[in-house]
Design a protein around this motif. Structure first.
Motif, PDB file in Angstrom:
ATOM      1  N   PRO A 196       0.811  -1.217   0.000  1.00  0.00           N
ATOM      2  CA  PRO A 196       0.000   0.000   0.000  1.00  0.00           C
ATOM      3  C   PRO A 196       0.847   1.271   0.000  1.00  0.00           C
ATOM      4  CG  PRO A 196      -0.866  -1.584   1.582  1.00  0.00           C
ATOM      5  CD  PRO A 196       0.455  -2.124   1.105  1.00  0.00           C
ATOM      6  N   THR A 197       0.506   2.225  -0.855  1.00  0.00           N
ATOM      7  CA  THR A 197       1.194   3.510  -0.911  1.00  0.00           C
ATOM      8  C   THR A 197       0.607   4.432   0.149  1.00  0.00           C
ATOM      9  OG1 THR A 197       1.544   3.252  -3.278  1.00  0.00           O
ATOM     10  CG2 THR A 197       1.766   5.468  -2.381  1.00  0.00           C
ATOM     11  N   ILE A 198       1.487   5.030   0.954  1.00  0.00           N
ATOM     12  CA  ILE A 198       1.047   5.937   2.005  1.00  0.00           C
ATOM     13  C   ILE A 198       1.223   7.367   1.519  1.00  0.00           C
ATOM     14  CG2 ILE A 198       1.438   6.722   4.361  1.00  0.00           C
ATOM     15  CD1 ILE A 198       2.470   3.931   5.015  1.00  0.00           C
ATOM     16  N   LEU A 199       0.110   8.085   1.415  1.00  0.00           N
ATOM     17  CA  LEU A 199       0.132   9.470   0.973  1.00  0.00           C
ATOM     18  C   LEU A 199      -0.111  10.354   2.188  1.00  0.00           C
ATOM     19  CD1 LEU A 199      -2.017   8.838  -2.195  1.00  0.00           C
ATOM     20  CD2 LEU A 199       0.413   9.292  -2.158  1.00  0.00           C
ATOM     21  N   THR A 200       0.945  10.999   2.643  1.00  0.00           N
ATOM     22  CA  THR A 200       0.882  11.775   3.877  1.00  0.00           C
ATOM     23  C   THR A 200       0.454  13.211   3.604  1.00  0.00           C
ATOM     24  OG1 THR A 200       3.155  12.609   3.815  1.00  0.00           O
ATOM     25  CG2 THR A 200       2.812  10.383   4.697  1.00  0.00           C
ATOM     26  N   GLU A 201       0.282  13.965   4.675  1.00  0.00           N
ATOM     27  CA  GLU A 201      -0.078  15.372   4.550  1.00  0.00           C
ATOM     28  C   GLU A 201       1.037  16.194   3.923  1.00  0.00           C
ATOM     29  OE1 GLU A 201      -0.548  17.270   8.343  1.00  0.00           O
ATOM     30  OE2 GLU A 201       0.898  15.930   9.287  1.00  0.00           O
ATOM     31  N   VAL A 251      -3.235   4.533   1.161  1.00  0.00           N
ATOM     32  CA  VAL A 251      -3.632   5.025   2.482  1.00  0.00           C
ATOM     33  C   VAL A 251      -3.453   6.537   2.440  1.00  0.00           C
ATOM     34  CG1 VAL A 251      -3.172   4.983   4.945  1.00  0.00           C
ATOM     35  CG2 VAL A 251      -2.888   2.894   3.583  1.00  0.00           C
ATOM     36  N   ILE A 252      -4.553   7.268   2.508  1.00  0.00           N
ATOM     37  CA  ILE A 252      -4.533   8.709   2.257  1.00  0.00           C
ATOM     38  C   ILE A 252      -4.782   9.482   3.543  1.00  0.00           C
ATOM     39  CG2 ILE A 252      -5.566  10.579   0.917  1.00  0.00           C
ATOM     40  CD1 ILE A 252      -6.486   8.448  -1.079  1.00  0.00           C
ATOM     41  N   ASP A 253      -3.854  10.369   3.870  1.00  0.00           N
ATOM     42  CA  ASP A 253      -4.042  11.247   5.021  1.00  0.00           C
ATOM     43  C   ASP A 253      -5.179  12.222   4.731  1.00  0.00           C
ATOM     44  OD1 ASP A 253      -3.539  13.722   6.751  1.00  0.00           O
ATOM     45  OD2 ASP A 253      -2.089  12.292   7.569  1.00  0.00           O
ATOM     46  N   LYS A 254      -6.057  12.411   5.677  1.00  0.00           N
ATOM     47  CA  LYS A 254      -7.226  13.255   5.459  1.00  0.00           C
ATOM     48  C   LYS A 254      -6.869  14.729   5.284  1.00  0.00           C
ATOM     49  CE  LYS A 254      -8.271  13.895  10.383  1.00  0.00           C
ATOM     50  NZ  LYS A 254      -9.291  13.728  11.428  1.00  0.00           N
ATOM     51  N   ILE A 306     -12.394  10.839  -1.048  1.00  0.00           N
ATOM     52  CA  ILE A 306     -13.511  11.741  -0.792  1.00  0.00           C
ATOM     53  C   ILE A 306     -13.412  12.339   0.609  1.00  0.00           C
ATOM     54  CG2 ILE A 306     -16.021  11.889  -0.541  1.00  0.00           C
ATOM     55  CD1 ILE A 306     -16.298   9.815  -2.694  1.00  0.00           C
ATOM     56  N   LEU A 307     -12.948  11.535   1.572  1.00  0.00           N
ATOM     57  CA  LEU A 307     -12.778  12.034   2.936  1.00  0.00           C
ATOM     58  C   LEU A 307     -11.744  13.149   2.992  1.00  0.00           C
ATOM     59  CD1 LEU A 307     -12.740   8.638   4.879  1.00  0.00           C
ATOM     60  CD2 LEU A 307     -14.659  10.241   4.611  1.00  0.00           C
ATOM     61  N   ALA A 308     -10.730  13.051   2.106  1.00  0.00           N
ATOM     62  CA  ALA A 308      -9.666  14.056   2.107  1.00  0.00           C
ATOM     63  C   ALA A 308     -10.145  15.403   1.591  1.00  0.00           C
ATOM     64  CB  ALA A 308      -8.485  13.567   1.269  1.00  0.00           C
ATOM     65  N   GLY A 348      -9.283   6.419  -8.449  1.00  0.00           N
ATOM     66  CA  GLY A 348      -8.637   5.312  -7.780  1.00  0.00           C
ATOM     67  C   GLY A 348      -9.170   4.792  -6.481  1.00  0.00           C
ATOM     68  N   THR A 349      -9.604   5.619  -5.542  1.00  0.00           N
ATOM     69  CA  THR A 349     -10.060   5.116  -4.258  1.00  0.00           C
ATOM     70  C   THR A 349     -11.095   6.049  -3.639  1.00  0.00           C
ATOM     71  OG1 THR A 349      -9.405   4.609  -1.977  1.00  0.00           O
ATOM     72  CG2 THR A 349      -8.051   6.189  -3.161  1.00  0.00           C
TER      73      THR A 349
END
Length: 411
Positions: free
Chosen positions: A249-254, A277-280, A301-303, A296-297
């Motif tokens: 999983p790719t982690i996309l941070t703030e 995994v997307i930081d909000k 939308i939460l972000a 993609g995911t």
């Protein structure tokens, strides 16, 4: 090439007894070409069409008037030294769809007035020797797409002080040497899409202070981080970008977009991997964004809650979003266009249901597209509040009947 009917064709004089043939145009220009190939055509004294002529080498030209030379769709393999040296007035040169594998250092000698050069679709692993574009200081547009280019040197683009558009898409480029774009002070569009770079070449683009559009879609990026160098690109308004799918999983941070906060970025096209995994807070630095396209995911939308600006256009594509309800979105008072497009490969994960008051937070919406989903149910109050809507697209869905009750909310 299409030309106007009032152009006067050239007079042809074929000297069959020689190894080459010569053509003299109506303006007195002389063009020498291999005997086995077909003669070029001259139009109005300024356009020379040598496309589809079975040429294996560049003919010899002697013309002070030619502005456009079309050598597309031949069998050219090498651009040798100085083949265009007598075309001093040339502005547009077309060398696309040949078999060019080598461009020599002095290939474009004499073309100081050249403004556009098209070299796309030469798929024989194009190798550029030295700094051939130093001979074309007036060049504004350069297309090197789809050439299987593997390596570029730090001097490849030397001398291109006036270049505004550079297309390097659909190649095999893995890395960019430092300083490669140092001379491109007026570059506005850089297309690196569909290459093999795993990281964003932040060091290479640090000097592109006039850059407005940066395209790295589908370039196998595994480390999605825009480096500090981007903070100096104050004119940047548009980025197209995709993160490669991976088993991990790719982690996309703030911090992903942190250095884009000082740019004027308004349009972002971002393709997330399916397992990201997307930081909000990922979109928090983007202070001027107005046009956002996400693929993609559904987690992305939460972000959207982290946006500090009012979106005008939002496109959600291929998101594994099966149901929309009143809590799916946050208020977006100025949103004008919303497109929620279906999954292309896993139809069962496309949008199937729209519940009551799903779009209540978009009072300014003028366009809503739900095309290409698997919609089976639309609540009669699904479109309540969309009083400004001008266009609704429900095509390519699975609706058994038209949702008349729901449509009365907007029409």
């Amino acid at each position: 090439m299409e030309v106007n009917s009032f152009f006067t064709p050239i007079w042809l004089i074929v000297l069959a007894s020689f190894a080459v043939a010569s053509t003299t145009g109506a303006t007195g220009n002389v063009f020498t070409y291999p005997k086995e190939s077909l003669a070029c055509k001259e139009y109005d004294g300024i356009i020379l069409d040598c496309s589809y002529r079975k040429l294996t080498g560049v003919p010899t030209f002697n013309s002070n008037y030619t502005k456009t030379l079309d050598l597309n769709y031949n069998s050219l393999k090498t651009i040798t030294d100085r083949p265009f040296r007598n075309l001093l007035s040339l502005r547009y040169l077309y060398l696309a769809d040949n078999q060019i594998s080598v461009i020599n250092n002095d290939a474009f000698y004499g073309l100081s007035q050249l403004e556009s050069l098209y070299l796309q679709n030469n798929v024989n692993y194009l190798h550029i020797i030295g700094a051939p574009f130093e001979q074309t200081p007036s060049l504004v547009q350069l297309d090197l797409s789809n050439n299987r280019i593997h390596d570029l040197s730090s001097t490849t683009f030397n001398g291109l002080w006036n270049l505004q558009t550079l297309d390097l898409s659909h190649n095999l480029i893995q890395t960019m040497p430092g300083g490669i774009f140092n001379h491109l002070q007026h570059l506005r569009l850089l297309d690196l899409s569909e290459n093999f770079m795993k990281i964003i070449p932040s060091h290479a683009i640090a000097s592109l202070h006039s850059l407005r559009t940066f395209d790295m879609n589908w370039s196998l990026i595994t480390l999605p981080y825009f480096g500090q160098e981007f903070s100096t690109l104050h004119n940047l308004t548009e980025i197209m970008f995709a993160v490669s799918n991976d088993s991990v999983p790719t982690i996309l941070t703030e911090d992903t977009f942190r250095h884009l906060g000082d740019t004027q970025l308004k349009h972002l096209v971002f393709v997330f991997p399916w397992n990201a995994v997307i930081d909000k807070e990922i979109f928090n630095p983007l202070k001027y964004i107005s046009d956002l396209e996400i693929t993609g995911t559904a987690d992305s939308i939460l972000a959207l809650q982290s946006l500090n600006t009012e979106l005008e256009n939002l496109t959600l594509d291929d998101l594994s979003l099966t149901t929309i309800n009143a809590t799916t979105f946050i208020p977006m008072w100025n949103l004008k266009s919303l497109k929620i497009l279906g999954k292309r490969y896993k139809l069962e994960q496309s949008l199937q249901r729209i519940e009551d008051a799903s779009f209540q937070w978009f009072p300014s919406l003028k366009e809503l597209s739900l095309k290409g989903n698997q919609l089976e149910y639309i609540d009669m109050n699904a479109f309540a509040g969309l009083n400004q809507l001008d266009k609704l697209d429900l095509s390519e869905n699975s609706l058994a009947t038209l949702p008349v009750a729901a449509l009365t909310q907007i029409f």
